[in-house]
Design a protein around this motif. Structure first.
Motif, PDB file in Angstrom:
ATOM      1  N   GLN A  73       0.825  -1.217   0.000  1.00  0.00           N
ATOM      2  CA  GLN A  73       0.000   0.000   0.000  1.00  0.00           C
ATOM      3  C   GLN A  73       0.856   1.263   0.000  1.00  0.00           C
ATOM      4  OE1 GLN A  73      -2.566  -0.887   3.375  1.00  0.00           O
ATOM      5  NE2 GLN A  73      -4.141  -1.592   1.953  1.00  0.00           N
ATOM      6  N   GLU A  76      -0.695   4.136  -2.151  1.00  0.00           N
ATOM      7  CA  GLU A  76      -1.856   4.753  -1.484  1.00  0.00           C
ATOM      8  C   GLU A  76      -1.409   5.602  -0.306  1.00  0.00           C
ATOM      9  OE1 GLU A  76      -5.364   1.972  -0.697  1.00  0.00           O
ATOM     10  OE2 GLU A  76      -3.770   0.695  -1.473  1.00  0.00           O
ATOM     11  N   ARG A  80      -1.799   9.626   0.395  1.00  0.00           N
ATOM     12  CA  ARG A  80      -2.420  10.173   1.585  1.00  0.00           C
ATOM     13  C   ARG A  80      -1.481  11.183   2.267  1.00  0.00           C
ATOM     14  NH1 ARG A  80      -3.628  11.305   6.401  1.00  0.00           N
ATOM     15  NH2 ARG A  80      -4.001   9.869   8.089  1.00  0.00           N
ATOM     16  N   ASP A 102      -1.875  19.197   9.332  1.00  0.00           N
ATOM     17  CA  ASP A 102      -3.338  19.237   9.349  1.00  0.00           C
ATOM     18  C   ASP A 102      -3.889  20.592   8.906  1.00  0.00           C
ATOM     19  OD1 ASP A 102      -2.738  16.892  10.631  1.00  0.00           O
ATOM     20  OD2 ASP A 102      -4.233  17.135  12.212  1.00  0.00           O
ATOM     21  N   TRP A 131       6.728  11.791  11.615  1.00  0.00           N
ATOM     22  CA  TRP A 131       5.521  12.177  10.865  1.00  0.00           C
ATOM     23  C   TRP A 131       5.164  11.099   9.843  1.00  0.00           C
ATOM     24  CZ3 TRP A 131       1.858  15.761  11.485  1.00  0.00           C
ATOM     25  CH2 TRP A 131       0.993  15.998  10.429  1.00  0.00           C
ATOM     26  N   ASP A 134       3.724   8.098  11.661  1.00  0.00           N
ATOM     27  CA  ASP A 134       2.379   8.311  12.196  1.00  0.00           C
ATOM     28  C   ASP A 134       1.348   8.386  11.068  1.00  0.00           C
ATOM     29  OD1 ASP A 134       3.408   8.235  14.685  1.00  0.00           O
ATOM     30  OD2 ASP A 134       3.242  10.371  15.110  1.00  0.00           O
ATOM     31  N   ALA A 135       1.758   8.951   9.949  1.00  0.00           N
ATOM     32  CA  ALA A 135       0.826   9.044   8.819  1.00  0.00           C
ATOM     33  C   ALA A 135       0.548   7.674   8.211  1.00  0.00           C
ATOM     34  CB  ALA A 135       1.390   9.974   7.745  1.00  0.00           C
ATOM     35  N   SER A 137      -0.283   4.969   9.781  1.00  0.00           N
ATOM     36  CA  SER A 137      -1.221   4.145  10.530  1.00  0.00           C
ATOM     37  C   SER A 137      -2.381   3.729   9.613  1.00  0.00           C
ATOM     38  CB  SER A 137      -1.682   4.936  11.759  1.00  0.00           C
ATOM     39  OG  SER A 137      -3.035   4.762  11.981  1.00  0.00           O
ATOM     40  N   GLY A 138      -2.638   2.430   9.550  1.00  0.00           N
ATOM     41  CA  GLY A 138      -3.704   1.929   8.693  1.00  0.00           C
ATOM     42  C   GLY A 138      -3.239   1.516   7.301  1.00  0.00           C
ATOM     43  N   PHE A 139      -1.962   1.647   7.012  1.00  0.00           N
ATOM     44  CA  PHE A 139      -1.443   1.254   5.696  1.00  0.00           C
ATOM     45  C   PHE A 139      -0.401   0.153   5.852  1.00  0.00           C
ATOM     46  CE2 PHE A 139      -3.025   5.495   5.057  1.00  0.00           C
ATOM     47  CZ  PHE A 139      -3.604   5.451   3.800  1.00  0.00           C
ATOM     48  N   HIS A 281      -8.827  11.430   0.429  1.00  0.00           N
ATOM     49  CA  HIS A 281      -8.260  12.222   1.514  1.00  0.00           C
ATOM     50  C   HIS A 281      -6.744  12.222   1.488  1.00  0.00           C
ATOM     51  CE1 HIS A 281      -8.220  14.426   5.203  1.00  0.00           C
ATOM     52  NE2 HIS A 281      -7.352  13.581   5.722  1.00  0.00           N
ATOM     53  N   ASN A 283      -3.376  14.401   3.718  1.00  0.00           N
ATOM     54  CA  ASN A 283      -3.186  15.223   4.907  1.00  0.00           C
ATOM     55  C   ASN A 283      -3.276  16.714   4.602  1.00  0.00           C
ATOM     56  OD1 ASN A 283      -2.500  14.139   7.668  1.00  0.00           O
ATOM     57  ND2 ASN A 283      -1.456  16.103   7.590  1.00  0.00           N
ATOM     58  N   GLY A 284      -4.142  17.399   5.328  1.00  0.00           N
ATOM     59  CA  GLY A 284      -4.327  18.834   5.144  1.00  0.00           C
ATOM     60  C   GLY A 284      -5.441  19.187   4.176  1.00  0.00           C
ATOM     61  N   ARG A 285      -6.080  18.157   3.587  1.00  0.00           N
ATOM     62  CA  ARG A 285      -7.071  18.420   2.534  1.00  0.00           C
ATOM     63  C   ARG A 285      -8.201  19.340   3.001  1.00  0.00           C
ATOM     64  NH1 ARG A 285     -11.841  16.455   0.039  1.00  0.00           N
ATOM     65  NH2 ARG A 285     -11.653  16.414  -2.220  1.00  0.00           N
ATOM     66  N   ARG A 286      -8.722  19.053   4.216  1.00  0.00           N
ATOM     67  CA  ARG A 286      -9.848  19.860   4.691  1.00  0.00           C
ATOM     68  C   ARG A 286      -9.470  21.330   4.802  1.00  0.00           C
ATOM     69  NH1 ARG A 286     -12.237  15.061   6.744  1.00  0.00           N
ATOM     70  NH2 ARG A 286     -10.320  14.464   7.782  1.00  0.00           N
TER      71      ARG A 286
END
Ligand code: FAD
Lengths: 398, 519
Positions: A73, A76, A80, A102, A131, A134-135, A137-139, A281, A283-286
């Motif tokens: 991954q 992906e 992200r 963020d 960083w 931590d980013a 996580s989940g991959f 998504h 990081n920082g997209r919002r």
């Protein structure tokens, strides 16, 4: 240096190319870069710059911070992490990229190499391992810093392809931002058509043990083209002409900024073209979406032509000579374009409204005496210098 | 076309309260509860054939008055076996102290008159501080950002309440607000039983000892609650906590909430930064523009939403939420009524002989160990009404502190040791109790986590402590119930004002959502 407690005895590390660079560094001018000793200039700054633009130059890139990202991954994950789409980045290519916190403020920019379907290398100025981890996580990815494990050398200049050919490396089919692997003197080199000069050039990535044979091989093969080791000062001049920005020179990485108004969003340093809004998504997209839709960007990165020939390094910028509207982050007299150029961070909307009445406040040191100059500045196109040879494939034979 | 306007995840007191308030505003609300019945920490359960007990929470001290009225809980079956429950500070020698009225308005037992005076002075001061802070419980925490839209009127009320204390008392308030409860007890009281009780009540459900910084504020939070219109009073629900849960479930259904039990949410559906609904463990998807999660914040964000939809800095903060349970639950089936050396079995029996006894019970859990002499709060619901045990038999329900949430010698060994030592303490205070035991159940924090889904077995889903209170609860970015995922809100005990069988957090969350126009 095996005992880590004795690190203080060598506050700056030496790169694998150090023995050769120390020999060549007759000026003995050194500077610190990311914990390493690196040459600022070796023999003659002008000649080093000239080698970049008219011949071939060698620059030690080892201190560049490098990460290896591997795993099913990885693409992906990098999509992200960073602003651009990575899933669709082809194997064997390099992309200039950046990533944000963020709040949508840039943490760093760098180059992302897709070496295989599930293997990437990320190169940048600053260190980011916590960083990056931590980013993740989940991959399903494995991330390792490989700065010390990979030696890197930059060969730049119109004759660089010829030098490589003479050294037995064929790069005629290699397009800009492509990367390949080749054998050299019994080891595998990773070779990319990338650089920080805006000229034809290549970067070579290899095991530290193979560093000196490569150096010697290129110096020997490049002699007919006047190949020359260069220091950071010459490279900096070339990168300003090419309009490239650097972390901690043209922007403060958000993680290091202490003052509230120092971090910059991609919109504020001319990197918003990278943003892929469609990929899902990142990081920082919002925050960036809100900035885009609300038009809340506060700064703009601009290229400037400054009157005269005094470099406007660090100058404050004024509208109508009175209202402070920004500052210059990099400036130089550009030999290639014969212009006095600068990169600047300008408060919006002055990037549009102050165009006709913008002034740089320059303090020129003349025999221990500062003279204050108000020099007219004009917003212009970036890059300042972009020769066609940087893109030609196969490269021209100089 | 979405199947509902709103989905609430988790049918504990907070989920039920949030669902009811949203439904009352006209929205079609589906509540998804993983368990077979709604109620969460509020349950009455059979733990041995013929013996029933409140399976986790056993006393009411914080059930929110807005929730009782708004959900018409009394009409739906909420009733009390006792209100204004008295407390006995149980002594191993029979030298008990009985505290009557809210938080000990009247003391009886052998006690020096100056100690009574000292207690009255301290109690009324703390009650006044707590009363001034109480309105905070019913509002979204203020935001510290510039130009934040805060509930200025409510904030002003809190400010006014503090001003009304008068200058000297306000100064005392500032001096005491962040102090530890052990210092207060030692400064103001000389009676060990009162000091022990104060220390126990301040640290009940928390992961800190009486000497830990900021422990007094938790006592103030306790005093800010109350039941049946009486500040700081405790009540025993008729039929156990299951009755409260049932009344809340009925109250929610009466407002139109579709209650789905056995519906475990596996994922919150997120697309383009916005919540679209939920996916259940069995694969079914339910769509809605509004999703309120009343389970723990960590489980919601890191689990149901997942890291891919969240920013890295935000995830770091989520991972840093502290949720450590220090309370174990002991259930005993007894063949007769135990005798706590003459203490009234209808009171709340607190065994915490001194401040140091509470502190000493906390020390070992820091190292993953079981205390030698646990401290506890026990009640005998069967002494109040029938229905809990066969005729003549009794049940004892106790919250025993402190239990290691990460026992270093393994869960089974810690559980066995905790049981053995708790029974030894009980035997000392009620000789012969051991011989009455027909069955014993000890639920350690990890058992509570497994049975009730509370991360770490934590009473409040996230430690209730100064650094995770108010606008820092569970952390600043989500303290107003809103998450960065559009349409997703938090409403469980991990949010302000915290847990207990209360519904306050869920009610507040629904209020915040409605104030935003319901999205
Ligand atoms: C040992 C102990 C003793 C306590 N004693 C008392 C007491 O005496 N008095 C008191 O007031 N409070 C007491 N508490 C605290 C009280 O139980 C909690 O604070 C309260 O239950 C929190 O309510 P809630 O609605 O936020 O969450 P919960 O009550 O935890 O409810 C959450 C609900 O969500 C459900 N759920 C979880 N995950 C999912 C999912 N993925 N999908 C769907 N549903 C899900 C769970 O099954 C549960 O029903 C005690 C706590 C402990 C640990």
């Amino acid at each position: 240096m095996s005992d880590p407690r004795l690190h203080y005895r060598a506050p700056l590390l030496r790169t694998p190319f150090h023995p050769r660079i120390a020999e060549a560094n007759v000026l003995n001018q050194w500077g610190a870069w990311a914990g390493y000793t690196t040459a600022l200039a070796l023999q003659d700054e002008e000649m080093e710059y000239t080698a970049i633009r008219n011949g071939a130059s060698l620059y030690d890139l080892c201190p560049m911070v490098k990460y290896r990202i591997m795993g099913p991954q990885a693409a992906e994950y990098l999509g992200r992490l960073t602003l651009r789409d990575v899933v669709r980045q082809p194997v064997g290519t390099v992309r200039y990229t950046a990533w944000c916190d963020d709040a949508g403020k840039v943490l760093d920019d760098g180059t992302l190499f897709r070496l295989a379907e599930a293997e990437f290398m990320l190169c940048c100025q600053e260190r980011h391992l916590p960083w990056l981890l931590d980013a993740a996580s989940g991959f399903d990815v494995a991330i390792a810093e490989i700065t010390e494990a990979v030696a890197a050398l930059s060969l730049q200049g119109p004759c660089s392809a010829s030098v490589l050919r003479a050294a037995g490396l064929d790069v005629s089919a290699l397009k800009p931002f492509a990367v390949t692997r080749q054998e050299f003197a019994g080891t595998t080199l990773t070779l990319s058509r990338t650089g920080f000069t805006g000229d034809l050039g290549y970067e070579l990535w290899l095991a530290p043990e193979a560093a000196l044979p490569l150096w010697d091989g290129l110096m020997a093969a490049g002699a007919p083209w006047g190949i020359r080791p260069i220091g950071s000062n010459a490279l900096n001049l070339a990168r300003i002409e090419a309009g490239f920005i650097i972390a901690n020179a043209d922007f403060v990485p958000a993680e290091q900024a202490l003052r509230e108004d120092r971090p910059r969003s991609p919109f504020e340093i001319g990197l918003d073209w990278m943003i892929d809004w469609q990929k899902g998504h990142f990081n920082g997209r919002r925050a960036l979406l809100a900035e885009r839709d609300g038009q809340t960007s506060r700064w703009a990165l601009v290229a400037l032509d400054i009157e005269g020939n005094v470099p406007a390094e660090g100058a404050l910028l004024y509208h109508g000579k009175t209202r402070e509207v920004g500052h210059i982050t990099a400036a130089a007299w550009s030999p290639a374009t014969k212009r006095n150029v600068a990169l600047a961070s300008l408060r919006r909307p002055w990037d549009r409204t102050a165009a006709d009445d913008l002034w740089a406040e320059v303090y020129a040191l003349r025999e221990l005496h500062y003279v204050k100059l108000m020099l007219r500045a004009r917003i212009t196109e970036r890059p300042f210098f972009a020769p066609a040879r940087r893109r030609a494939t196969p490269p021209e034979d100089f | 076309m979405p199947s509902s306007d709103a989905i609430v995840i988790g049918g504990g007191p907070n989920g039920l309260a949030a669902a009811a308030r949203l439904a009352a505003s006209g929205r079609r609300v589906t509540l998804c509860e993983a368990g077979a019945v709604a109620g969460g920490g509020a349950v009455t359960a059979e733990f041995a054939p013929g013996y029933r007990v409140s399976g986790l929470a056993h006393l009411l001290g914080h059930l929110d008055a807005r929730v009782i009225a708004g959900m018409e809980l009394e009409r739906h079956g909420l009733a009390f076996a006792a209100t204004g429950l008295a407390t006995t500070a149980v002594s191993a020698t029979g030298d008990h102290l009985r505290l009557e009225g809210a938080a000990g308005a009247r003391l009886t037992g052998r006690i020096a008159p100056e100690d009574v005076l000292a207690w009255d002075r301290l109690r009324s001061r703390l009650m006044a501080f707590a009363a001034a802070l109480a309105p905070m419980r019913a509002m979204a925490p203020p935001r510290l950002a510039r130009g934040a839209a805060n509930e200025m009127l409510r904030l002003a009320r809190v400010g006014l309440g503090l001003r009304r204390l008068g200058r000297d008392e306000f100064r005392e308030f500032l001096r005491m607000i962040l102090i530890n409860v052990a210092d207060v007890a030692e400064d103001e009281l000389s009676d060990d039983r009162l000091g022990g009780l104060l220390a126990f009540d301040a640290t009940l459900g928390a992961w800190l000892g009486p000497r830990s910084p900021n422990s007094l504020i938790l006592y103030l939070d306790r005093l800010a609650g109350g039941m049946a219109g009486q500040q700081a009073a405790l009540a025993l629900p008729k039929g156990g906590m299951g009755t409260v849960a049932a009344a809340m479930a009925r109250g929610a259904e009466a407002k139109g909430v579709v209650l789905r039990t056995g519906a475990r949410v596996a994922r919150i559906l997120v697309e383009d930064g916005r919540a679209l609904g939920v996916a259940l463990a069995d694969g079914e998807e339910i769509r809605a523009d509004l999703v309120v999660s009343a389970i723990g914040p960590k489980a919601t964000l890191a689990g149901l939403v997942g890291p891919r939809h969240l920013d890295t800095g935000f995830l770091r903060q989520t991972a840093a939420i502290r949720a450590r349970g220090g309370a174990a639950k002991l259930h005993l089936a007894l063949t007769g009524l135990p005798d706590f050396r003459g203490a009234d079995p209808k009171t709340r029996l607190v065994i915490a002989p001194s401040v140091n006894a509470v502190e000493a019970a906390f020390n070992p859990v820091k190292y993953g160990e079981v205390p030698d002499r646990p401290v506890m709060e026990a009640i005998l619901p069967s002494a109040h009404e029938d229905g809990f045990a066969p005729g003549g038999h009794h049940v004892l329900s106790a919250i025993v502190q402190f239990a290691p949430h990460a026992p270093k010698d393994g869960a089974d060994q810690a559980r066995a040791l905790m049981l053995e030592r708790s029974l030894a303490v009980l035997e000392d205070h009620a000789p012969g109790l051991g011989a009455l035991i027909a069955h014993a159940e000890m639920l350690m924090p990890q058992d509570i986590a497994a049975r009730h889904g509370m991360v770490g077995g934590a009473w409040h889903h996230a430690d209730l402590a100064v650094e995770q209170m108010l606008f820092l609860r569970p952390f600043a970015a989500v303290a107003q119930y809103r998450t960065p995922v559009a349409g997703l809100w938090l409403g469980g005990a991990g949010c302000h004002p915290g847990g207990h069988v209360s519904g306050a957090a869920g009610w507040n969350a629904a209020g915040a959502i409605l104030a935003e126009g319901g999205r």
